[in-house]
Design an enzyme around this catalytic site. Structure first.
Site, PDB file in Angstrom:
ATOM      1  N   LYS A  60      49.796  37.337  34.713  1.00  0.00           N
ATOM      2  CA  LYS A  60      50.010  38.943  35.150  1.00  0.00           C
ATOM      3  C   LYS A  60      48.584  39.489  34.844  1.00  0.00           C
ATOM      4  O   LYS A  60      47.910  39.227  33.955  1.00  0.00           O
ATOM      5  CB  LYS A  60      51.218  39.630  34.261  1.00  0.00           C
ATOM      6  CG  LYS A  60      51.479  40.869  35.125  1.00  0.00           C
ATOM      7  CD  LYS A  60      52.870  40.588  36.074  1.00  0.00           C
ATOM      8  CE  LYS A  60      53.414  41.665  36.816  1.00  0.00           C
ATOM      9  NZ  LYS A  60      54.541  41.228  37.447  1.00  0.00           N
ATOM     10  N   ASP A  92      51.849  44.612  42.559  1.00  0.00           N
ATOM     11  CA  ASP A  92      52.712  45.073  41.352  1.00  0.00           C
ATOM     12  C   ASP A  92      52.685  46.740  41.595  1.00  0.00           C
ATOM     13  O   ASP A  92      52.059  47.119  42.580  1.00  0.00           O
ATOM     14  CB  ASP A  92      52.714  44.591  40.058  1.00  0.00           C
ATOM     15  CG  ASP A  92      53.988  44.756  39.195  1.00  0.00           C
ATOM     16  OD1 ASP A  92      54.619  43.747  38.941  1.00  0.00           O
ATOM     17  OD2 ASP A  92      53.738  46.108  38.392  1.00  0.00           O
TER      18      ASP A  92
END
Ligand code: GLU
Length: 447
Positions: A127, A167
């Site tokens: 991430k 995201d």
């Protein structure tokens, strides 16, 4: 409860990662589920396997300088946490939001590792993101920021190494600017290095819709275990971003009525159902707020500034905004109002107290790492199409997504049952995800 063998591991995580509360929370939730696993398979507690799973393989933090429209130099912090590559290249989105710090990215990367394992696709977990705030920034500022961000990040990426996506705060526009910059720096049209691309430059059909559609497929299947369905149910979907919008779309297709959605300023409630075309127009085209939607919609829609969407009585709740947006008190309200199912569209939107309350009240509860895995699963489908220079139809891609979501649901349900916790999807998801990652890590040795 935490198994006594796992307690020292958790304490070490607390010590090594001070102040990273969300990361502690995510690790704790998984470790809480693992007691039964190590009792059954002691080998998983050997070779510091769990300790290794809790420690990212690599953490990159970098400076992102850029120049705003007034000519002023701005500095943000960029992150990429390459958490686990036992199952495949690191895979996971990039989040641009002012609240982002290392603890956010670590919690998301940790969750992503198990989520990606649950999809059954060959992808590891990672991430990234930045504390950059895209709100109120011009198109040019967004582009300059994305280019500067990629100027550093590119050296850590590659279709076999690390494949980011979007995201919160990162959609197709940002992926486009980053892909353009990556292509320019490397002089390679390496489509598989990023997912969430546009359809004319290597993107996959259904990727935009995938997280919301997938979450709806998961919840519909979960409802089916109790002979229930979306049809005729009142549904709350918090948020109004990509995940929320496509959750609303699929829920409506299933016959459910979405009566409220929200953003960080408040929520809109509309007993006759949200007008999705108008909401899309306001959010996606005008980049407006939920209050703008309510204004444009007129009388039927009521905007409640600063209110809590979970106060609205409904049958099903799909928290699809951000972490820890649904507290224990909210869970109590939802339960009191007769909620039958909760599906996490966002990552870790329910606090541990809320999750506990739902499980105790026997509300069907789908944890994010299972329920929202359709996004990253479709990213993996995008990588497959890129690798074979192919492009599938919408129908074909959606059918694959539906199958993947049903498999994830059934894996979680069966695993929960096998471990004496029938109906507990939290345990099922954590254990099934963990076992897949752990098996691969054992096979690959101490690396
Ligand atoms: N950010 C999404 C998630 O939380 C998608 C990640 C991806 O497609 O790589 O799963």
């Amino acid at each position: 409860m935490l198994d006594e063998k796992l307690e020292p591991i958790f304490n070490e995580v607390l010590q090594r990662n001070p102040g990273e509360n969300e990361f502690h929370q995510a690790v704790r939730e998984v470790l809480d589920s693992l007691g039964a696993v190590i009792a059954k398979h002691p080998a998983y507690a050997e070779a510091a396997l769990i300790e290794r799973i809790c420690e990212p393989e690599r953490q990159i933090i970098f400076r992102v300088p850029w120049i705003d429209d007034k000519g002023q130099v701005r500095i943000n912090r960029g992150f990429r946490v390459q958490f686990n590559s036992a199952l495949g290249p690191y895979k996971g989105g990039l989040r641009f939001h002012p609240s982002v710090y290392l603890g956010t990215i670590k919690f998301l990367g940790f969750e992503q590792t198990f989520k990606n394992a649950l999809t059954g696709m060959p992808i590891g977990g990672g991430k990234g993101g930045s504390d950059f705030d895209p709100k109120g920034r011009s198109e040019q500022e967004i582009m300059r920021f994305c280019q500067s961000f990629m100027l550093e990040l590119h050296r850590h990426l590659g279709e076999y190494t690390d494949v980011p996506a979007g995201d919160i705060g990162v959609g197709q526009r940002e992926i486009g600017y980053m892909f353009g910059q990556y292509k320019r720096i490397t002089n390679r049209y390496e489509s598989g290095v990023l997912t969430g691309k546009g359809l004319t430059w290597g993107g996959s059909r259904v990727r935009t819709e995938a997280t919301g559609y997938g979450a709806s497929y998961f919840v519909e299947r979960m409802l089916g275990t109790r002979k229930q369905e979306f049809d005729g149910k009142k549904v709350l979907v918090s948020g109004a971003g990509n995940v929320a919008i496509y959750t609303m779309e699929k829920v409506a297709e299933f016959g459910g009525k979405v009566i409220a959605c929200s953003d960080s300023n408040g929520y809109v409630v509309e007993e006759n159902g949200i007008d999705l075309d108008l909401l899309k127009e306001v959010k996606e085209k005008r980049r407006g707020r939920v209050s703008d939607y309510a204004k444009a919609r007129g009388n039927g829609a009521k905007f409640i500034a600063g209110g809590r969407i979970w106060d609205v009585p409904a049958d099903i709740a799909m928290p699809s905004a951000t972490q820890n947006e649904l507290t224990g008190a909210d869970a109590a309200t939802l339960i009191k109002n007769g909620v039958i199912a909760v599906g996490e569209g966002a990552n870790m939107p329910c606090t541990p107290d809320a999750v506990h309350k739902f499980l105790e009240a026997k509300v069907l509860f789908g944890p994010g790492k299972a329920t929202n895995a359709g996004g990253v699963a479709t990213s993996a489908l995008e990588m497959q199409q890129n690798a074979s220079r192919d492009s599938w139809t919408f129908e074909d891609t959606e059918e694959r997504l539906a199958t993947i979501m049903h498999n994830i649901h059934d894996t979680c349900a069966q695993t929960a049952e096998e471990y004496g916790a029938a109906g507990n999807y939290v345990l099922g998801a954590n254990v099934a995800g963990f076992i897949r990652v752990a098996e691969a890590m054992r096979a690959l040795g101490v690396v």
